[in-house]
Scaffold this motif. Sequence first.
Motif, short mmCIF file in Angstrom:
data_model
loop_
_atom_site.label_atom_id
_atom_site.label_comp_id
_atom_site.label_asym_id
_atom_site.label_seq_id
_atom_site.Cartn_x
_atom_site.Cartn_y
_atom_site.Cartn_z
N PHE A 46 0.86 -1.38 -0.21
CA PHE A 46 -0.10 0.06 0.13
C PHE A 46 0.92 1.24 0.11
O PHE A 46 0.70 2.15 -0.75
CB PHE A 46 -0.86 -0.12 1.35
CG PHE A 46 -1.45 1.32 1.64
CD1 PHE A 46 -2.76 1.68 0.72
CD2 PHE A 46 -1.00 1.99 2.51
CE1 PHE A 46 -3.21 3.07 1.20
CE2 PHE A 46 -1.45 3.47 2.80
CZ PHE A 46 -2.95 3.99 2.17
N GLU A 49 2.45 2.12 -3.31
CA GLU A 49 1.71 2.26 -4.31
C GLU A 49 1.17 3.72 -4.12
O GLU A 49 0.88 4.43 -5.05
CB GLU A 49 0.28 1.22 -4.42
CG GLU A 49 0.62 -0.12 -4.88
CD GLU A 49 -0.55 -1.03 -4.86
OE1 GLU A 49 -1.83 -0.74 -4.26
OE2 GLU A 49 -0.43 -2.23 -5.24
N VAL A 50 0.95 4.34 -2.84
CA VAL A 50 0.16 5.38 -2.56
C VAL A 50 1.24 6.71 -2.51
O VAL A 50 0.90 7.97 -2.72
CB VAL A 50 -0.75 5.52 -1.52
CG1 VAL A 50 -1.83 4.47 -2.02
CG2 VAL A 50 -0.04 5.30 -0.37
N LYS A 53 1.30 9.35 -5.23
CA LYS A 53 0.26 10.01 -5.61
C LYS A 53 -0.03 11.28 -4.85
O LYS A 53 -0.09 11.45 -3.59
CB LYS A 53 -1.05 8.89 -5.28
CG LYS A 53 -1.13 7.65 -6.06
CD LYS A 53 -2.18 6.91 -6.06
CE LYS A 53 -2.02 5.57 -6.79
NZ LYS A 53 -3.49 4.69 -6.70
N MET A 56 -2.62 11.71 -1.93
CA MET A 56 -2.32 11.26 -0.82
C MET A 56 -1.42 11.84 0.01
O MET A 56 -1.30 11.82 1.41
CB MET A 56 -1.79 9.79 -1.19
CG MET A 56 -2.83 8.73 -1.59
SD MET A 56 -4.35 8.46 -0.76
CE MET A 56 -3.84 7.60 0.81
N GLU A 143 -11.39 10.26 -3.26
CA GLU A 143 -10.16 9.28 -3.91
C GLU A 143 -9.42 8.81 -2.87
O GLU A 143 -8.84 7.81 -2.87
CB GLU A 143 -9.36 10.18 -4.82
CG GLU A 143 -10.25 10.75 -6.07
CD GLU A 143 -10.73 9.30 -6.86
OE1 GLU A 143 -10.13 8.44 -6.87
OE2 GLU A 143 -11.88 9.59 -7.11
N VAL A 144 -9.13 9.79 -1.60
CA VAL A 144 -8.57 9.23 -0.40
C VAL A 144 -9.07 8.16 0.08
O VAL A 144 -8.67 7.05 0.34
CB VAL A 144 -8.11 10.47 0.33
CG1 VAL A 144 -7.46 9.96 1.80
CG2 VAL A 144 -7.26 11.42 -0.31
N GLU A 147 -8.48 4.68 -1.59
CA GLU A 147 -7.30 4.32 -1.33
C GLU A 147 -7.28 3.53 0.01
O GLU A 147 -6.72 2.63 0.17
CB GLU A 147 -6.30 5.20 -1.45
CG GLU A 147 -6.03 5.74 -2.86
CD GLU A 147 -5.77 5.10 -3.85
OE1 GLU A 147 -5.19 3.71 -3.49
OE2 GLU A 147 -5.34 5.41 -5.09
N ARG A 150 -9.15 0.33 0.05
CA ARG A 150 -8.47 -0.78 -0.46
C ARG A 150 -7.65 -1.27 0.58
O ARG A 150 -7.21 -2.49 0.42
CB ARG A 150 -7.71 -0.29 -1.78
CG ARG A 150 -8.61 0.10 -2.95
CD ARG A 150 -7.88 0.82 -4.14
NE ARG A 150 -8.85 0.78 -5.21
CZ ARG A 150 -8.44 1.60 -6.48
NH1 ARG A 150 -7.32 2.30 -6.39
NH2 ARG A 150 -9.26 1.53 -7.47
N LEU A 151 -6.78 -0.39 1.41
CA LEU A 151 -5.93 -0.91 2.41
C LEU A 151 -6.55 -1.77 3.10
O LEU A 151 -6.17 -2.82 3.53
CB LEU A 151 -5.31 0.15 3.19
CG LEU A 151 -4.52 -0.04 4.41
CD1 LEU A 151 -3.28 -0.70 3.88
CD2 LEU A 151 -4.21 1.26 5.03
N GLU A 395 -7.16 7.26 -11.75
CA GLU A 395 -8.16 6.88 -11.00
C GLU A 395 -8.96 5.45 -11.57
O GLU A 395 -9.39 5.25 -12.46
CB GLU A 395 -9.58 7.85 -10.98
CG GLU A 395 -8.95 9.01 -10.31
CD GLU A 395 -10.00 10.31 -10.44
OE1 GLU A 395 -9.78 11.39 -10.16
OE2 GLU A 395 -11.10 9.78 -10.99
#
Length: 396
Positions: A46, A49-50, A53, A56, A143-144, A147, A150-151, A395
């Motif tokens: 995680f 990946e972020v 971005k 984030m 969007e945050v 994310e 998903r975590l 996105e």
Amino acid sequence: MSSSYMEPDTFRMHLNSLIQGLRNVTFMVQKQKGELVEYEDWYTRFVKEVAPKPLMRWAVRSRNRIVKESDLELLSEAKIRWVRNWAVKSERNFSFPPRMSLRDMLAVIFADPGNPRAGVVTISRRWVDKALPDYELLHATREVFIELSRLLHAGHTAAGVTSCALDSREPSCVASRIDPQPLACMDINSGGRQEHLDLDDGFGIHEVEHRVIRDERLVQKANKRYGTFTVTATHPIEVAPQLMETARMVLQKDKCHMPMMWSYRDGKIVDMISPNFVDQNGKYLMFHRLADRVESLRADGIVLVIEAWWAQGEERDAQGQLIPPRDRKDRKEVLHVAAATRGGERLSLLAPFSRTKLGKITIEDTITDSERESDVLWPFMPIFERWNQMDERDER
């Protein structure tokens, strides 16, 4: 935040609370890492990946600023979208005082004689942070949220569970199941924050939404009227031929077919809507609002059934402008089933039909048009453009 969008002080309060709450998710996960299955695997993935971005990084900096310094510096903007036809469109952002109404904003904008005087104008209220000018704040925080969802989904998957011990929440879309997709109630393009004006007639265009609850008695009634049919495919391109067969049945029986659009995400239907309009400007607006809906749902595929005008080949007027099928003498009515995916797949199925004076419908064989830039797909350009914008922002 959404419900208090027009109340600047309350909106700011909820924004501050949300940003701190979002940041606390990672704090809590880190604190409990010793108890979490395969923590180093999914949490390290995680972070990797972020980390690159911008959204984030903005969330982390914003939380630190709110807690240690002051509120975010919010700007009240109006996003103006002007649509003349399928090919001509422009967008601009204007800054206004936070408490100015949308109608007052329109009055200021159109006091300038240089602004357009034909087509459809949409004005949307936008709150932005000065440190993140390219994102509206509902959009940014959603969007945050995705994310972080998903975590948590990755952590639950590693532990072999799919849900948390949550009680009922309000709104009801907040459920115990951890979903890596946006919540259905997180609409970042609400019609309540928009005003639409038909410049040709000088009247406002008002959106009205009616929700229809599935009624099994009506389903049985429909099966008796039209016959039973099953749509077995899950990919929009494969669904289109099956829906064409059902649409032909409905057209024969009812002598018309209402517009219907299905939105797909990961092979599942996430939305079904019957979009309606009363004139050409309303049709322009409708497809831009469908693009808004696709973005809010993060849909990766669509299928639309609609009646339309169609004519073979191109005809141009004395000025060299393309004559649309609706204005041509050789036009035909067609039943149009169009399917498209975010990955670039396109399919148009056209079934020309005619009516006798007594109203009998004769439907011709279906024509398959798979050309990516076919003129029958022009109305879908707002959706295709929105997908491109989502790709540019990564996105997924």
